[in-house]
Design a protein around this motif. Structure first.
Motif, short mmCIF file in Angstrom:
data_model
loop_
_atom_site.label_atom_id
_atom_site.label_comp_id
_atom_site.label_asym_id
_atom_site.label_seq_id
_atom_site.Cartn_x
_atom_site.Cartn_y
_atom_site.Cartn_z
N TYR B 80 0.85 -1.19 0.00
CA TYR B 80 0.00 0.00 0.00
C TYR B 80 0.89 1.24 0.00
N ALA B 81 1.92 1.23 0.85
CA ALA B 81 2.81 2.39 0.96
C ALA B 81 3.50 2.67 -0.37
N SER B 82 4.08 1.62 -1.00
CA SER B 82 4.78 1.83 -2.26
C SER B 82 3.86 2.38 -3.32
N ALA B 89 3.09 10.43 -6.95
CA ALA B 89 4.12 10.97 -7.85
C ALA B 89 3.59 11.08 -9.28
N CYS B 90 2.81 10.08 -9.73
CA CYS B 90 2.26 10.11 -11.10
C CYS B 90 1.23 11.22 -11.24
N VAL B 91 0.33 11.32 -10.26
CA VAL B 91 -0.76 12.29 -10.35
C VAL B 91 -0.20 13.71 -10.40
N ASN B 191 2.12 7.94 -26.58
CA ASN B 191 3.42 7.72 -27.21
C ASN B 191 4.59 8.13 -26.32
N ALA B 192 4.30 8.88 -25.25
CA ALA B 192 5.38 9.31 -24.37
C ALA B 192 5.46 8.44 -23.13
N ILE B 193 4.51 7.47 -22.99
CA ILE B 193 4.32 6.84 -21.70
C ILE B 193 5.28 5.67 -21.42
N GLN B 194 5.86 5.07 -22.49
CA GLN B 194 6.62 3.85 -22.26
C GLN B 194 7.77 3.98 -21.25
N PRO B 195 8.65 4.99 -21.40
CA PRO B 195 9.71 5.12 -20.40
C PRO B 195 9.15 5.41 -19.01
N VAL B 196 7.95 6.02 -18.97
CA VAL B 196 7.33 6.32 -17.68
C VAL B 196 6.95 5.02 -16.98
N ILE B 197 6.46 4.04 -17.75
CA ILE B 197 6.09 2.75 -17.15
C ILE B 197 7.33 2.12 -16.51
N VAL B 198 8.45 2.17 -17.22
CA VAL B 198 9.69 1.62 -16.68
C VAL B 198 10.07 2.35 -15.39
N LEU B 203 10.57 3.08 -9.50
CA LEU B 203 10.24 3.93 -8.34
C LEU B 203 9.54 3.14 -7.24
N LEU B 204 8.79 2.08 -7.65
CA LEU B 204 8.12 1.26 -6.63
C LEU B 204 9.15 0.68 -5.68
N ALA B 205 10.31 0.27 -6.21
CA ALA B 205 11.37 -0.26 -5.36
C ALA B 205 11.92 0.84 -4.45
N VAL B 206 12.14 2.03 -5.01
CA VAL B 206 12.68 3.12 -4.21
C VAL B 206 11.69 3.51 -3.10
N ALA B 207 10.38 3.52 -3.46
CA ALA B 207 9.36 3.86 -2.47
C ALA B 207 9.32 2.82 -1.36
#
Lengths: 317, 278
Positions: B80-82, B89-91, B191-198, B203-207
């Motif tokens: 939940y925290a991650s 961060a996304c919003v 078309n800009a989203i792919q690197p964002v998914i990565v 970031l989930l790991a960092v969180a």
């Protein structure tokens, strides 16, 4: 030379808005406190008179921008006001504790570079080999490793079981250098695991890209040996990446040391900000955050200047 | 779709393994009350700091609570925290990055300077400051971490948008009279989203590590609620008597962070055609 000076001037003029915005964020932290700050500061069961008193003495009754301007004015004159808890000047507390944290961060940075650079080069010159796989696996592990957990393992093993290192505390570098280093060794090692991993990953991918570029192919066709390609051309070009990594690394190590210092009960910046955050001692929280962000911004400025010296193309842009 | 994911996972055993691990962890987190052998807060004064046994697979803690049950019950809090931090961060980050990249000019200048300023803060330090101001607790802590991560995503989305908005199909859409919102949402974002998914996966790991750090410092999850970071904080106070207490929660954090990272790196390769050969 003239170009470099002009570039430094331009960087300085770009950095001022960044520093101003950063100070705005630091001061704005107070605005996140839910409800009335004066009520929070007065504590439980405070009378209305006491709350009004606090509001006036901290200037909380003035408009936000006026508060910010006077805070910034004082900060520029190195007056970070006093701790709510101990009533000591915040700057004194920071200056008193910063050397301890800086020693740990500095040591961790040196270890990260001394171990990370050779490993990164070894892995990049033999991509796909068993050595490369081993180094990159180690790097993935280092990035995912919680540094404070590694710190706990190091304490349990090398301080509590073997007694090779002290488990807690710190000694000032000026007082007894060898003891100071002994105290800083385990915390620095705990921080350096992530640092080594970061250096290896960045250096490896940058060097692989350079070594597979067109001009390296030309050099190879010309009959230049692999060693002189690596030492004369590869490393020279990778030094820019290395500078970027150092900038990122100092930022991350300054953050990580806050957590790792807690494991060793070291009276550094970490315990200062954590205690202040728990007890709502905002001048101290703001002071520590401000000190760290100013260090990072100044370091980035220094790195930008070094870029122009190492890579003449940057100055022309 | 599902078949191609399965084939991809089969060819990348590390990524496939990570995916299986994470899906398993999710199921475990959702079913925690059913799967866990004991209540995470049930104390037993006669059975403290017990060694692993048939009753308690990885032993008990200083209050005689079953460690395995606390680990399982800590999983939902950790996940939940991650996800909370990364969603925040996304919003914040994605719309700001899209606006800066698409509008350009002074809007871009201002936003870029703000991003520079925010990225100069050591993330965990700023998160501690924000948590101190908002009040101590898991949700506030992760809101803070999310706010601190948002400029990273904003910068990435901005750079992507700058590239994508030069494409012919964006000009074509504009010629057809598409509205600004439609161009951004229908043509630029996908078309800009792919690197964002990565980046989000990484970031989930960092969180996750940030949650563990904040809870360890006493700024995140509050006892007796279990979380892996809080369990490490507890183990820390008993380190001299029972050092083995710290291994299980630490390994749980390490493996989960490793799985997110491995998945993220594999996605980077899978989504980027120029990386195929490496």
């Amino acid at each position: 030379m003239h170009g470099t000076l002009r570039m430094i001037g331009r960087r300085l003029s770009q950095i001022i808005p960044v520093i101003l915005l950063a100070t705005f964020v630091v001061f704005g932290l107070l605005q996140l406190v839910p409800g009335d700050i004066a009520v929070t500061l007065a504590g439980d069961n405070a009378t209305d008179v006491r709350i009004a008193q606090i509001r006036q003495s901290y200037g909380l009754d003035r408009p936000f921008l006026v508060q910010y301007a006077s805070w910034l004015w004082n900060a520029m004159h190195l007056d970070l006001s006093r701790s709510y808890l101990s009533n000591e000047p915040v700057l004194d507390q920071i200056l008193h504790r910063f050397p301890t944290s800086l020693l740990i961060v500095g040591l961790a940075l040196v270890v990260s570079l001394v171990v990370g650079i050779p490993l990164g080069i070894l892995a990049a010159t033999r991509p796909g080999s068993r050595l490369d796989t081993a180094v990159t696996s180690f790097a993935s592990l280092g990035v995912a490793l919680p540094n404070f957990w590694l710190a706990m393992i190091l304490v349990a093993t090398f301080a509590l079981s073997y007694n090779w290192f002290p488990a807690t505390g710190s000694v000032a570098l000026g007082k007894d250098p060898s003891k100071a280093l002994l105290h800083a060794a385990l915390p620095a090692l705990a921080l350096a695991a992530g640092g080594v991993a970061e250096v290896v990953r960045q250096l490896r991918s940058a060097l692989i890209e350079i070594l597979s570029s067109q001009y390296v192919r030309t050099l190879r066709a010309k009959g230049l040996s692999s060693a002189s390609i690596l030492w004369k051309h590869g490393l020279k070009n990778v030094s820019v990446t290395l500078l970027t990594v150092i900038g990122l690394l100092v930022n991350r190590l300054l953050g990580a040391t806050v957590v790792v210092e807690a494991v060793f009960a070291i009276p550094g910046m970490g315990s200062l900000i954590v205690n202040a955050a728990i007890h709502k001692d905002f001048p101290v929280v703001q002071g520590v955050v401000l000190a760290m962000v100013v260090i990072v911004i100044c370091l980035n400025l220094l790195i930008d200047v070094l870029y122009t010296i190492l890579d003449p193309r940057v100055g022309l842009k | 779709m599902i078949r191609s994911v399965l084939r991809w996972a089969w060819r990348n055993p590390a990524a496939g393994g990570s995916l299986v691990f994470l899906v398993g962890l999710f199921i475990l987190a959702v079913l925690a009350p059913v799967v866990a052998p004991y209540s995470p807060t049930a104390q037993n004064a006669n059975d403290t700091l017990a060694e692993p046994s048939l009753q308690h697979w990885i032993g008990t803690d200083d209050l005689g609570r079953d460690i395995l049950s606390r680990l399982i019950h800590g999983a939902p809090a950790t996940l939940y925290a991650s996800f909370l931090a990364v969603t925040v961060a996304c919003v914040i980050g994605i719309p700001i990055g899209l606006l800066a990249g698409f509008l350009g000019g002074w809007v871009d200048d201002v936003i870029s300077r703000v991003i520079d300023a925010l990225l100069s803060f050591p993330a965990i330090v700023l998160a501690i400051g924000v948590t101190g101001a908002l009040g101590i607790g898991l949700t506030n802590g992760m809101l803070a971490v999310g706010i601190v991560f948002s400029p990273q995503l904003a910068r990435l989305v901005r750079a992507q948008t700058l590239v994508v908005k030069q494409e012919l199909y964006v000009d074509a859409a504009r010629c057809f009279g598409a509205s600004l919102g439609r161009i951004i949402l229908r043509h630029i974002m996908p078309n800009a989203i792919q690197p964002v998914i990565v980046q989000v996966t990484l970031l989930l790991a960092v969180a996750l590590l940030a949650e563990a750090s904040l809870s360890f410092l006493g700024l995140g999850v509050q006892p007796p609620q279990p979380s892996w970071g809080a369990m490490l904080a507890r183990a820390y106070t008993y380190m001299e008597i029972a050092p083995e207490q710290m291994y299980a929660p630490g390994i749980a954090i390490l493996l989960t962070a490793l799985a997110f990272n491995t998945l993220g790196e594999a996605l980077r390769v899978a989504l980027d055609p120029t990386m195929k050969r490496r």
